[in-house]
Design a protein around this motif. Sequence first.
Motif, PDB file in Angstrom:
ATOM      1  N   THR A   1     -35.477  45.414  -1.788  1.00 61.68           N
ATOM      2  CA  THR A   1     -35.614  44.715  -0.750  1.00 61.68           C
ATOM      3  C   THR A   1     -36.648  43.558  -0.589  1.00 61.68           C
ATOM      4  N   VAL A   2     -37.922  43.968  -0.963  1.00 58.80           N
ATOM      5  CA  VAL A   2     -38.798  43.046  -1.325  1.00 58.80           C
ATOM      6  C   VAL A   2     -38.659  41.787  -2.142  1.00 58.80           C
ATOM      7  N   THR A   3     -38.125  42.133  -3.241  1.00 57.28           N
ATOM      8  CA  THR A   3     -37.616  41.095  -3.913  1.00 57.28           C
ATOM      9  C   THR A   3     -36.652  39.949  -3.541  1.00 57.28           C
ATOM     10  N   SER A   4     -35.727  40.741  -2.784  1.00 60.58           N
ATOM     11  CA  SER A   4     -34.661  39.914  -2.056  1.00 60.58           C
ATOM     12  C   SER A   4     -35.074  39.118  -0.972  1.00 60.58           C
ATOM     13  N   ILE A   5     -36.353  39.378  -0.388  1.00 54.81           N
ATOM     14  CA  ILE A   5     -36.727  38.716   0.884  1.00 54.81           C
ATOM     15  C   ILE A   5     -37.554  37.608   0.126  1.00 54.81           C
ATOM     16  N   VAL A   6     -38.518  37.754  -0.982  1.00 58.75           N
ATOM     17  CA  VAL A   6     -38.941  36.736  -1.541  1.00 58.75           C
ATOM     18  C   VAL A   6     -37.819  35.746  -2.030  1.00 58.75           C
ATOM     19  N   VAL A   7     -37.097  36.315  -2.934  1.00 61.40           N
ATOM     20  CA  VAL A   7     -35.953  35.124  -3.478  1.00 61.40           C
ATOM     21  C   VAL A   7     -35.154  34.503  -2.650  1.00 61.40           C
ATOM     22  N   ILE A   8     -34.777  34.837  -1.489  1.00 61.94           N
ATOM     23  CA  ILE A   8     -34.001  34.505  -0.321  1.00 61.94           C
ATOM     24  C   ILE A   8     -34.654  33.912   0.810  1.00 61.94           C
ATOM     25  N   LEU A   9     -35.742  34.307   1.426  1.00 62.31           N
ATOM     26  CA  LEU A   9     -36.485  33.885   2.505  1.00 62.31           C
ATOM     27  C   LEU A   9     -37.092  32.354   2.046  1.00 62.31           C
TER      28      LEU A   9
END
Length: 305
Positions: A199-207
């Motif tokens: 989830t944290v990686t997704s936030i970094v990669v997406i946001l």
Amino acid sequence: MDKRNETSGADFILLGLFLDMKHIRFFIGAMLVIYIVALTLNFVLILLICVDSHLHTPMYFLLSQLALMDMTLISSTVPKMATNFFSGRRNISRVACGTQIFFFLTLGIAECILITLMSYDRYVAICNPLRYTLIMSQKVCLQMAAIWAGGALTSLAHTAYTMHFPICGSREISHFLCEVMAILKLACDDVSAYEKAVTVTSIVVILIPLSLIMSSYALIFLATLHMKSPEGRDKALATCSSHLTAVCLYYGPAMVVYMRPNSYHNPKLGQVLLVLGPILTPLLNPLIYGLRNKEVVGALRKVLS
């Protein structure tokens, strides 16, 4: 569950897309049509950019990279889904499953970065046109092409860590493709910490890319308000609106699927959103970025004539 019951060599079972749909055969047929049309449009776009010297610019170089990514992305999901449905065999080996996860993540991350670079390219072209050739040089474009390596390294780490978990009991994946969150649901070990890391990686990669994209287009919008030429202003606004539509179609499903806590994860919703993202987006991108562009249409007319 006892890890001794783990069967590391057994295949996974992909249950498929929308199991309770009445007209599933028609739906799969529609997916194949979308696949063929998407491949054709993206291939034509790449071909036009290669053969027409007027399209040998940084913007169209990035667009050719996007078309190549879209062709690979949709090819990593639809053929396997259709093969499983028409053959009646829904199994997929552990190696093939890991390979599918790797390509899916690599292309997803690379496209996030590439769309960000494309928005920056438009910002420079509209807000700093006199410095465009200096900022967007050939060397910079080649460096931008290295985003494939960045996406591959990140996805390799996630793929290896996801596939190392032992699988116990049922190996049925209620999805039409191998996907990280679906595999973690079958793991024997406690994966809650890793789910948070995803989830944290997704936030970094997406946001972070999304915030940069919105900032670029906000600056472009402000610049267009000060344009004296109505035609130039309308053209810039039309371009930005179409690009933002593509951004919403790509980032929206990704945010819902990967940035929600696993306790709120809905498999059916995830299937619908993954159809909108990795399957429909490769069809819409060449239409939005390419065939609505007068230069691309002009190049197409030259080739056809």
